[in-house]
Design a protein around this motif. Structure first.
Motif, PDB file in Angstrom:
ATOM      1  N   VAL A 198       0.868  -1.169   0.000  1.00  9.84           N
ATOM      2  CA  VAL A 198       0.000   0.000   0.000  1.00  9.84           C
ATOM      3  C   VAL A 198       0.910   1.227   0.000  1.00  9.84           C
ATOM      4  N   TYR A 199       0.627   2.147  -0.927  1.00  8.93           N
ATOM      5  CA  TYR A 199       1.431   3.364  -1.071  1.00  8.93           C
ATOM      6  C   TYR A 199       0.639   4.577  -0.604  1.00  8.93           C
ATOM      7  N   GLU A 200       1.374   5.584  -0.134  1.00  8.08           N
ATOM      8  CA  GLU A 200       0.824   6.919   0.023  1.00  8.08           C
ATOM      9  C   GLU A 200       1.763   7.875  -0.701  1.00  8.08           C
ATOM     10  N   PHE A 201       1.224   8.516  -1.754  1.00 11.32           N
ATOM     11  CA  PHE A 201       1.991   9.468  -2.552  1.00 11.32           C
ATOM     12  C   PHE A 201       1.648  10.878  -2.079  1.00 11.32           C
ATOM     13  N   GLN A 202       2.663  11.628  -1.667  1.00 16.49           N
ATOM     14  CA  GLN A 202       2.445  12.979  -1.126  1.00 16.49           C
ATOM     15  C   GLN A 202       3.102  14.012  -2.036  1.00 16.49           C
ATOM     16  N   ASN A 203       2.295  14.921  -2.577  1.00 11.81           N
ATOM     17  CA  ASN A 203       2.792  16.004  -3.422  1.00 11.81           C
ATOM     18  C   ASN A 203       2.686  17.314  -2.650  1.00 11.81           C
ATOM     19  N   THR A 204       3.816  17.877  -2.241  1.00  9.77           N
ATOM     20  CA  THR A 204       3.804  19.109  -1.451  1.00  9.77           C
ATOM     21  C   THR A 204       4.023  20.353  -2.313  1.00  9.77           C
TER      22      THR A 204
ATOM     23  N   ARG B 209      -0.429  19.797  -3.802  1.00  9.45           N
ATOM     24  CA  ARG B 209      -0.622  19.737  -2.340  1.00  9.45           C
ATOM     25  C   ARG B 209      -1.672  18.700  -1.957  1.00  9.45           C
ATOM     26  N   SER B 210      -1.407  17.474  -2.340  1.00 10.71           N
ATOM     27  CA  SER B 210      -2.367  16.401  -2.095  1.00 10.71           C
ATOM     28  C   SER B 210      -1.629  15.146  -1.637  1.00 10.71           C
ATOM     29  N   ILE B 211      -2.396  14.204  -1.120  1.00  4.76           N
ATOM     30  CA  ILE B 211      -1.862  12.897  -0.754  1.00  4.76           C
ATOM     31  C   ILE B 211      -2.843  11.846  -1.281  1.00  4.76           C
TER      32      ILE B 211
END
Length: 217
Positions: free
Chosen positions: A85-91, A153-155
């Motif tokens: 399971v991944y969590e991709f975070q774009n800041t 700015r999402s995850i």
């Protein structure tokens, strides 16, 4: 004398007009350069921030409390399964793309194989000869894609599962000791990271699921 004055006045007027035209052109050029510079600077600032990838080797979604593992089948095949399971975070303030998120197997830093990205599994639960339950499990995004678009700015959380299957007679040719994660960014540039070391591959073994998120770096 009058003719001389008229010629001098005309020459002065033409010079003034030419100067004004040159100033207008220079002003337009400076305005265009300033606008382009502003756009470039805004894009640079928009891309500031990070693309972070967190992952956990989780439990398989088949209902069994099993995580990543090596298994033998009755038909002489060997299976290596990795549910992730991944969590991709774009800041950053711009859209980011992660294409073809894959797991690759290496031995002594030499490529061995790319694991298969599962898009769909159909599971059947039986009690004796009677089928008691059937499930369809889906992985990745729509149509089983392992490519993801991240809004500014999402995850984003995604469940994926990988598998590598070999014949029992091919064990020696498929020895590996490292799992690497690979993807391509929006510029189609390859990104490659070591995420796990493996000892005694292809020996039947069930490993524990990760309890905490791990940052890819």
């Amino acid at each position: 004398m009058t003719a001389f004055l008229m010629t001098a006045t005309t020459t002065t007027d033409e010079s003034t007009i030419n100067t004004e035209i040159i100033m207008l052109v220079i002003g337009a050029i400076l305005g265009l350069v300033a606008s382009l510079a502003t756009i470039v600077i805004e894009r640079i600032f928009d891309r500031r921030g990070k693309l972070n990838i967190f992952y956990r080797f989780c439990y398989q979604r088949t209902g069994r409390r099993e995580s990543w593992c090596f298994e033998d089948s009755v038909d002489g095949k060997k299976y290596f399964t990795v549910p992730v399971v991944y969590e991709f975070q774009n800041t950053s303030n711009t859209t980011r793309v992660i294409r073809d998120v894959s797991l690759l197997l290496y031995k002594d830093n030499k490529f061995v194989a790319k694991m298969t990205q599962l898009d769909h599994l159909h599971t059947t639960t039986r009690k004796g000869k009677k089928v008691t339950e059937e499930k369809d499990l889906y992985f990745g995004t729509d149509k089983g894609s392992y490519s993801f678009v991240l809004e500014p700015r999402s995850i984003q959380r995604q469940e994926c599962e990988y598998m590598h299957i070999i014949d029992s007679c091919d064990v020696d040719d498929n020895q590996f000791d490292t799992i690497k994660l690979r993807y391509f960014d929006e510029r189609n540039k390859e990104k490659l990271f070591t995420i796990r070391r493996v000892d005694n591959c292809w020996k039947n073994k069930y490993y524990d699921a990760d309890e905490e998120w791990i940052l890819v770096k």
